[in-house]
Design a protein around this motif. Structure first.
Motif, PDB file in Angstrom:
ATOM      1  N   VAL A  40      -7.766  -4.537  -4.618  1.00  0.00           N
ATOM      2  CA  VAL A  40      -6.684  -5.493  -4.835  1.00  0.00           C
ATOM      3  C   VAL A  40      -7.172  -6.838  -4.323  1.00  0.00           C
ATOM      4  CG1 VAL A  40      -4.316  -6.151  -4.272  1.00  0.00           C
ATOM      5  CG2 VAL A  40      -4.880  -3.738  -4.609  1.00  0.00           C
ATOM      6  N   ASP A  41      -7.182  -7.813  -5.196  1.00  0.00           N
ATOM      7  CA  ASP A  41      -7.596  -9.173  -4.835  1.00  0.00           C
ATOM      8  C   ASP A  41      -8.949  -9.179  -4.128  1.00  0.00           C
ATOM      9  OD1 ASP A  41      -7.375 -11.920  -4.752  1.00  0.00           O
ATOM     10  OD2 ASP A  41      -6.187 -11.939  -2.904  1.00  0.00           O
ATOM     11  N   GLY A  42      -9.887  -8.405  -4.645  1.00  0.00           N
ATOM     12  CA  GLY A  42     -11.245  -8.401  -4.136  1.00  0.00           C
ATOM     13  C   GLY A  42     -11.477  -7.549  -2.910  1.00  0.00           C
ATOM     14  N   GLN A  43     -10.454  -6.898  -2.394  1.00  0.00           N
ATOM     15  CA  GLN A  43     -10.604  -6.061  -1.204  1.00  0.00           C
ATOM     16  C   GLN A  43     -10.431  -4.590  -1.570  1.00  0.00           C
ATOM     17  OE1 GLN A  43      -8.503  -7.367   2.369  1.00  0.00           O
ATOM     18  NE2 GLN A  43      -8.062  -9.329   1.383  1.00  0.00           N
ATOM     19  N   GLN A  44     -11.365  -3.757  -1.135  1.00  0.00           N
ATOM     20  CA  GLN A  44     -11.224  -2.328  -1.402  1.00  0.00           C
ATOM     21  C   GLN A  44     -10.197  -1.741  -0.449  1.00  0.00           C
ATOM     22  OE1 GLN A  44     -14.726   0.153  -1.375  1.00  0.00           O
ATOM     23  NE2 GLN A  44     -13.532   2.001  -1.819  1.00  0.00           N
ATOM     24  N   VAL A  45      -9.148  -1.195  -1.033  1.00  0.00           N
ATOM     25  CA  VAL A  45      -8.055  -0.654  -0.219  1.00  0.00           C
ATOM     26  C   VAL A  45      -7.881   0.846  -0.398  1.00  0.00           C
ATOM     27  CG1 VAL A  45      -6.794  -2.834  -0.148  1.00  0.00           C
ATOM     28  CG2 VAL A  45      -6.354  -1.217  -2.021  1.00  0.00           C
ATOM     29  N   GLY A  46      -8.591   1.460  -1.358  1.00  0.00           N
ATOM     30  CA  GLY A  46      -8.391   2.884  -1.569  1.00  0.00           C
ATOM     31  C   GLY A  46      -9.459   3.528  -2.415  1.00  0.00           C
ATOM     32  N   MET A  47      -9.230   4.822  -2.711  1.00  0.00           N
ATOM     33  CA  MET A  47     -10.088   5.625  -3.577  1.00  0.00           C
ATOM     34  C   MET A  47      -9.183   6.437  -4.488  1.00  0.00           C
ATOM     35  SD  MET A  47     -13.375   5.218  -2.742  1.00  0.00           S
ATOM     36  CE  MET A  47     -14.285   6.730  -3.101  1.00  0.00           C
ATOM     37  N   ILE A  48      -9.564   6.560  -5.759  1.00  0.00           N
ATOM     38  CA  ILE A  48      -8.694   7.205  -6.736  1.00  0.00           C
ATOM     39  C   ILE A  48      -9.446   8.324  -7.449  1.00  0.00           C
ATOM     40  CG2 ILE A  48      -7.181   6.839  -8.719  1.00  0.00           C
ATOM     41  CD1 ILE A  48      -6.945   3.936  -7.978  1.00  0.00           C
ATOM     42  N   THR A  49      -8.813   9.482  -7.523  1.00  0.00           N
ATOM     43  CA  THR A  49      -9.426  10.643  -8.169  1.00  0.00           C
ATOM     44  C   THR A  49      -9.431  10.481  -9.688  1.00  0.00           C
ATOM     45  OG1 THR A  49      -7.334  11.836  -8.334  1.00  0.00           O
ATOM     46  CG2 THR A  49      -8.632  12.154  -6.304  1.00  0.00           C
ATOM     47  N   PRO A  50     -10.316  11.197 -10.380  1.00  0.00           N
ATOM     48  CA  PRO A  50     -10.368  11.103 -11.844  1.00  0.00           C
ATOM     49  C   PRO A  50      -9.037  11.412 -12.517  1.00  0.00           C
ATOM     50  CG  PRO A  50     -12.306  12.233 -11.022  1.00  0.00           C
ATOM     51  CD  PRO A  50     -11.396  12.055  -9.839  1.00  0.00           C
ATOM     52  N   GLU A  51      -8.295  12.367 -11.981  1.00  0.00           N
ATOM     53  CA  GLU A  51      -7.002  12.733 -12.562  1.00  0.00           C
ATOM     54  C   GLU A  51      -6.042  11.550 -12.566  1.00  0.00           C
ATOM     55  OE1 GLU A  51      -3.391  15.972 -11.736  1.00  0.00           O
ATOM     56  OE2 GLU A  51      -4.851  15.504 -10.171  1.00  0.00           O
ATOM     57  N   VAL A  52      -6.019  10.809 -11.478  1.00  0.00           N
ATOM     58  CA  VAL A  52      -5.119   9.662 -11.388  1.00  0.00           C
ATOM     59  C   VAL A  52      -5.640   8.493 -12.230  1.00  0.00           C
ATOM     60  CG1 VAL A  52      -4.043   7.996  -9.819  1.00  0.00           C
ATOM     61  CG2 VAL A  52      -4.315  10.399  -9.119  1.00  0.00           C
ATOM     62  N   SER A 120      -5.731  -6.686   8.634  1.00  0.00           N
ATOM     63  CA  SER A 120      -5.938  -7.511   7.445  1.00  0.00           C
ATOM     64  C   SER A 120      -4.610  -8.007   6.878  1.00  0.00           C
ATOM     65  CB  SER A 120      -6.668  -6.710   6.359  1.00  0.00           C
ATOM     66  OG  SER A 120      -7.896  -6.221   6.813  1.00  0.00           O
ATOM     67  N   LYS A 121      -4.711  -9.045   6.082  1.00  0.00           N
ATOM     68  CA  LYS A 121      -3.528  -9.568   5.414  1.00  0.00           C
ATOM     69  C   LYS A 121      -2.976  -8.528   4.435  1.00  0.00           C
ATOM     70  CE  LYS A 121      -2.035 -13.229   2.238  1.00  0.00           C
ATOM     71  NZ  LYS A 121      -2.476 -14.399   1.441  1.00  0.00           N
ATOM     72  N   PRO A 122      -1.696  -8.189   4.521  1.00  0.00           N
ATOM     73  CA  PRO A 122      -1.111  -7.264   3.546  1.00  0.00           C
ATOM     74  C   PRO A 122      -1.182  -7.856   2.135  1.00  0.00           C
ATOM     75  CG  PRO A 122       0.315  -7.493   5.457  1.00  0.00           C
ATOM     76  CD  PRO A 122      -0.727  -8.560   5.566  1.00  0.00           C
ATOM     77  N   LEU A 123      -1.535  -7.025   1.174  1.00  0.00           N
ATOM     78  CA  LEU A 123      -1.738  -7.494  -0.193  1.00  0.00           C
ATOM     79  C   LEU A 123      -0.580  -7.160  -1.115  1.00  0.00           C
ATOM     80  CD1 LEU A 123      -5.451  -6.339  -0.384  1.00  0.00           C
ATOM     81  CD2 LEU A 123      -4.627  -8.684  -0.070  1.00  0.00           C
ATOM     82  N   MET A 124       0.160  -6.103  -0.793  1.00  0.00           N
ATOM     83  CA  MET A 124       1.297  -5.669  -1.589  1.00  0.00           C
ATOM     84  C   MET A 124       1.948  -4.510  -0.846  1.00  0.00           C
ATOM     85  SD  MET A 124      -0.596  -3.485  -4.623  1.00  0.00           S
ATOM     86  CE  MET A 124       0.864  -2.495  -4.949  1.00  0.00           C
ATOM     87  N   GLU A 125       2.982  -3.937  -1.431  1.00  0.00           N
ATOM     88  CA  GLU A 125       3.608  -2.732  -0.902  1.00  0.00           C
ATOM     89  C   GLU A 125       3.595  -1.652  -1.964  1.00  0.00           C
ATOM     90  OE1 GLU A 125       7.512  -3.563   0.642  1.00  0.00           O
ATOM     91  OE2 GLU A 125       6.805  -5.257   1.846  1.00  0.00           O
ATOM     92  N   MET A 126       3.726  -0.401  -1.508  1.00  0.00           N
ATOM     93  CA  MET A 126       3.705   0.731  -2.437  1.00  0.00           C
ATOM     94  C   MET A 126       4.636   1.817  -1.921  1.00  0.00           C
ATOM     95  SD  MET A 126       0.403   3.052  -3.630  1.00  0.00           S
ATOM     96  CE  MET A 126      -0.398   1.672  -4.456  1.00  0.00           C
ATOM     97  N   GLU A 127       5.361   2.452  -2.839  1.00  0.00           N
ATOM     98  CA  GLU A 127       6.184   3.599  -2.503  1.00  0.00           C
ATOM     99  C   GLU A 127       5.359   4.618  -1.712  1.00  0.00           C
ATOM    100  OE1 GLU A 127       8.320   7.081  -2.193  1.00  0.00           O
ATOM    101  OE2 GLU A 127       9.172   5.095  -2.592  1.00  0.00           O
TER     102      GLU A 127
END
Length: 308
Positions: A40-52, A120-127
């Motif tokens: 998000v905005d150039g910062q790596q914040v996660g990892m996502i599986t192929p299914e997702v 770090s600066k918060p980039l967004m929120e998520m459920e």
């Protein structure tokens, strides 16, 4: 596996299995090598599986999926915190309504902040229930409630989770614990959870002493759970009696150190909370490097580096 003279698996080996489970994302053969980094905005914040990833490709106005990563679109990367939150939320609502993923069935209407690190600066929120789908950091607050009993010595209060809880129903847990919502301070979260789950008065809860963090990353049916738990030690009065309040817990138990140790490896203790308790026992000197063969492995498993 180490075993005692009767052939039973040793406490140390059983505890190590819990520690390894809590770090299963790093285990050989896990889905880790197949995951795409999430930016998000150039910062790596996660990892996502192929299914997702496959499902996110259906929303090209929000997500850009390439051979190497998943990002928000350039328009959203340039957008505001609120706009990013709203656009991703719309996708999550659609996936929830389509019953696309198990964790979304437990929708909480509670947001977590999305950021590279806690400072770090918060980039967004998520459920909250969607965070494991994106492998983003989840922060929580856990309390070790203890007292120095005049006859039994060091004892801890633990709880049993309600059988209707969305995650780990009916399992043993710390006296109080909870996820850290967006816009709530750590101490306010602690006070709220203590009051709601164990009827601990605010004046007592605020005496809790910060004792560091544990950090783990495990895989389960919900996805990738990258967790950092802020740990507090709360000394309770000798005559204190926790009471069920909000229905998230159903029972409490007052346990000696030896009783707690056996419960930790009994297969009925919420794994991340078991590690919070293990950390307490190590810090208080009940598990010693001269006598615990897996001491170093315990320490490594309690403090996983949280870069993606």
């Amino acid at each position: 596996m180490a075993s005692d003279k009767n052939g039973a698996q040793s406490w140390s080996s059983r505890m190590l299995e819990v520690v390894k489970w809590c770090n299963s994302f790093d285990s050989p053969g896990s889905v880790k090598d197949q995951c795409k980094p999430f930016y998000v905005d150039g910062q790596q914040v996660g990892m996502i599986t192929p299914e997702v990833v496959k499902e996110l490709m259906k929303f090209p106005d929000v997500f850009c999926v390439t051979e190497v990563n998943v990002t928000l679109t350039s328009e959203l990367n340039a957008a505001s915190y609120e706009d990013r939150t709203a656009k991703v939320h719309q996708v999550l609502v659609t996936l929830r309504d389509q019953n696309a993923f198990v964790p979304l069935r437990g929708w909480r209407n509670e947001n977590y902040r999305i950021q590279e690190t806690f400072s770090s600066k918060p980039l967004m929120e998520m459920e909250r229930t969607a965070t494991s789908l994106f492998g983003v950091l989840q922060y929580g607050v856990h309390i070790n409630g203890f007292c120095n009993h005049p006859d039994k010595g060091m004892c801890l209060w633990i709880s049993r989770r309600s059988p209707t809880k969305q995650t780990f129903p009916g399992m043993l847990d710390n006296i109080s614990a909870g996820g850290l919502p967006a816009a709530m301070s750590i101490m306010d979260c602690l006070v709220q959870e203590c009051g709601e789950e164990a009827s601990i008065d605010e004046s007592i809860a605020r005496t809790a002493v910060p004792a560091g963090t544990i950090s783990i990353c495990f895989l389960d049916e919900r996805g990738i759970n990258r967790e950092v738990e802020f740990v507090f030690d709360l000394q309770l009065p000798d005559d204190f009696q926790p009471r069920v309040s909000d229905g998230e817990t159903c029972e409490f138990y007052f346990c000696t150190v030896e009783e707690i140790k056996e419960k930790l490896v009994g297969g009925n203790f919420k794994p991340n909370s078991a590690l919070v308790t293990l950390d307490f026992l190590i810090r208080r000197g009940f598990i010693h490097p001269d006598t615990e063969p897996n001491y170093q492995l315990f320490m490594e498993g309690l403090h996983r580096a949280m870069h993606c």
